[in-house]
Design a protein around this motif. Structure first.
Motif, PDB file in Angstrom:
ATOM      1  N   UNK A  89       4.409 193.599  23.416  1.00 15.94           N
ATOM      2  CA  UNK A  89       3.646 193.343  22.190  1.00 15.94           C
ATOM      3  C   UNK A  89       2.345 194.139  22.188  1.00 15.94           C
ATOM      4  N   UNK A  90       1.636 194.126  23.314  1.00  9.95           N
ATOM      5  CA  UNK A  90       0.362 194.849  23.396  1.00  9.95           C
ATOM      6  C   UNK A  90       0.570 196.359  23.292  1.00  9.95           C
ATOM      7  N   UNK A  91       1.604 196.868  23.926  1.00 14.13           N
ATOM      8  CA  UNK A  91       1.886 198.303  23.832  1.00 14.13           C
ATOM      9  C   UNK A  91       2.314 198.689  22.415  1.00 14.13           C
ATOM     10  N   UNK A  92       3.109 197.845  21.788  1.00  8.62           N
ATOM     11  CA  UNK A  92       3.577 198.117  20.430  1.00  8.62           C
ATOM     12  C   UNK A  92       2.424 198.176  19.439  1.00  8.62           C
TER      13      UNK A  92
ATOM     14  N   UNK B 236       6.738 200.860  17.644  1.00 11.98           N
ATOM     15  CA  UNK B 236       6.801 199.394  17.625  1.00 11.98           C
ATOM     16  C   UNK B 236       8.236 198.914  17.743  1.00 11.98           C
ATOM     17  N   UNK B 237       9.122 199.580  17.041  1.00 15.64           N
ATOM     18  CA  UNK B 237      10.545 199.195  17.087  1.00 15.64           C
ATOM     19  C   UNK B 237      11.102 199.385  18.501  1.00 15.64           C
ATOM     20  N   UNK B 238      10.705 200.476  19.157  1.00 18.39           N
ATOM     21  CA  UNK B 238      11.182 200.726  20.521  1.00 18.39           C
ATOM     22  C   UNK B 238      10.723 199.613  21.472  1.00 18.39           C
TER      23      UNK B 238
ATOM     24  N   UNK C 179      10.516 188.710  17.831  1.00 14.94           N
ATOM     25  CA  UNK C 179      10.577 189.088  16.416  1.00 14.94           C
ATOM     26  C   UNK C 179       9.214 189.512  15.885  1.00 14.94           C
ATOM     27  N   UNK C 180       8.155 188.938  16.411  1.00 13.21           N
ATOM     28  CA  UNK C 180       6.801 189.252  15.949  1.00 13.21           C
ATOM     29  C   UNK C 180       6.399 190.684  16.301  1.00 13.21           C
ATOM     30  N   UNK C 181       7.109 191.340  17.202  1.00 11.32           N
ATOM     31  CA  UNK C 181       6.799 192.706  17.587  1.00 11.32           C
ATOM     32  C   UNK C 181       7.336 193.694  16.566  1.00 11.32           C
ATOM     33  N   UNK C 182       8.322 193.315  15.801  1.00  9.49           N
ATOM     34  CA  UNK C 182       8.993 194.224  14.878  1.00  9.49           C
ATOM     35  C   UNK C 182       8.023 194.899  13.922  1.00  9.49           C
TER      36      UNK C 182
END
Length: 78
Positions: free
Chosen positions: A24-27, A35-37, A70-73
């Motif tokens: 999440x932090x990297x995204x 972000x998708x990756x 899902x919140x990372x999407x």
């Protein structure tokens, strides 16, 4: 490599939570493709956790962890 190492459900779940948080932090620093990756990496970790812990999961953990992934999407995927 310690052949005698065992993991508790709590340890596996905590390790997954840390993995999701790192992704999440990297995204957050990436464009939509990045972000998708990172979301896909976190989802892969979740799928592994699910396959290892099926039958042992605490109520609500699967849904709670899926929501974190899902919140990372990226915005267009939500």
């Amino acid at each position: 490599m310690a052949a005698d190492k065992t993991w508790t459900y709590a340890e596996l779940t905590a390790a997954l939570e840390r993995n999701i948080d790192i992704n999440r932090r990297l995204a957050a620093k990436e464009n939509e493709d990045g972000k998708r990756a990172y979301q896909l990496l976190a989802d892969g970790a979740l799928q592994l956790w699910n396959s290892v812990t099926t039958g042992w999961q605490d109520d609500g953990d699967r849904a709670r962890l899926q929501a974190l992934v899902d919140a990372i999407r990226p915005a267009e995927a939500n």
